[in-house]
Design a protein around this motif. Structure first.
Motif, short mmCIF file in Angstrom:
data_model
loop_
_atom_site.label_atom_id
_atom_site.label_comp_id
_atom_site.label_asym_id
_atom_site.label_seq_id
_atom_site.Cartn_x
_atom_site.Cartn_y
_atom_site.Cartn_z
N ILE A 31 0.79 -1.11 -0.07
CA ILE A 31 -0.06 0.03 0.13
C ILE A 31 0.99 1.16 -0.09
N GLU A 32 1.80 1.24 0.80
CA GLU A 32 3.01 2.43 0.76
C GLU A 32 3.53 2.63 -0.53
N LYS A 33 3.93 1.69 -1.11
CA LYS A 33 4.61 1.62 -2.65
C LYS A 33 3.73 2.29 -3.44
N ASP A 34 2.56 1.82 -3.54
CA ASP A 34 1.33 2.20 -4.22
C ASP A 34 -0.04 2.29 -3.93
N PRO A 35 -0.36 3.41 -3.31
CA PRO A 35 -1.63 3.60 -2.59
C PRO A 35 -2.90 3.38 -3.38
N SER A 36 -2.62 3.39 -4.77
CA SER A 36 -3.90 3.58 -5.66
C SER A 36 -3.80 2.16 -6.49
N ALA A 37 -2.94 1.26 -5.84
CA ALA A 37 -2.75 -0.01 -6.65
C ALA A 37 -3.99 -0.97 -6.69
N PHE A 38 -4.82 -0.90 -5.54
CA PHE A 38 -5.86 -1.77 -5.05
C PHE A 38 -7.26 -1.16 -5.16
N ASP A 39 -8.08 -1.79 -5.49
CA ASP A 39 -9.31 -1.25 -5.28
C ASP A 39 -10.21 -1.94 -4.26
N VAL A 40 -10.09 -3.16 -3.75
CA VAL A 40 -10.46 -3.81 -2.63
C VAL A 40 -9.63 -4.59 -1.95
#
Length: 123
Positions: free
Chosen positions: A40-49
């Motif tokens: 999440i820290e690496k890419d906060p918008s990588a996941f939707d759920v």
């Protein structure tokens, strides 16, 4: 839609990932809470759920969810996070929502329960 499966049990992690794939959703995995926070820290918008096991070594799913909810930015602050657990004490939707989860998926995870959750959040 991109799903993050956070689960310390190898077999359960594999099965949930396979179900996501069968439903047409892409899934990444984290074997523990620390790995989840790193992703999440690496890419906060990588996941939707996020599908989060509650009982994990090192950091519980509740602790990880609290850290995500305390983030300064959105995402990840308001990502849908579903508790995934066999612990019947956590099968109460109100209880899960009161501590920051979006909802709960009881284990063993059924394809219909996963479908309901993922279809509700797909864009």
């Amino acid at each position: 839609m991109k799903v993050l499966v956070v689960e310390d049990d190898t077999i359960t992690r594999f099965m949930m990932t396979e179900m996501c794939d069968e439903l047409g959703y892409s899934a990444d995995t984290a074997a523990n809470g620390k790995q989840c926070l790193d992703l999440i820290e690496k890419d906060p918008s990588a996941f939707d759920v996020i599908l989060m096991d509650i009982h994990m070594p090192e950091m519980s799913g509740l602790d990880v969810s609290n850290e995500i909810r305390e983030a300064e930015s959105d995402p990840p602050k308001n990502l849908p996070i579903f508790a995934v657990t066999a612990d019947e004490a956590w099968h109460d939707e109100k209880r899960c929502k009161s501590v920051g989860f979006t909802g709960v998926i009881p284990k063993p995870v059924s394809i219909s329960a996963l479908t309901d959750v993922l279809d509700a959040y797909s864009s």
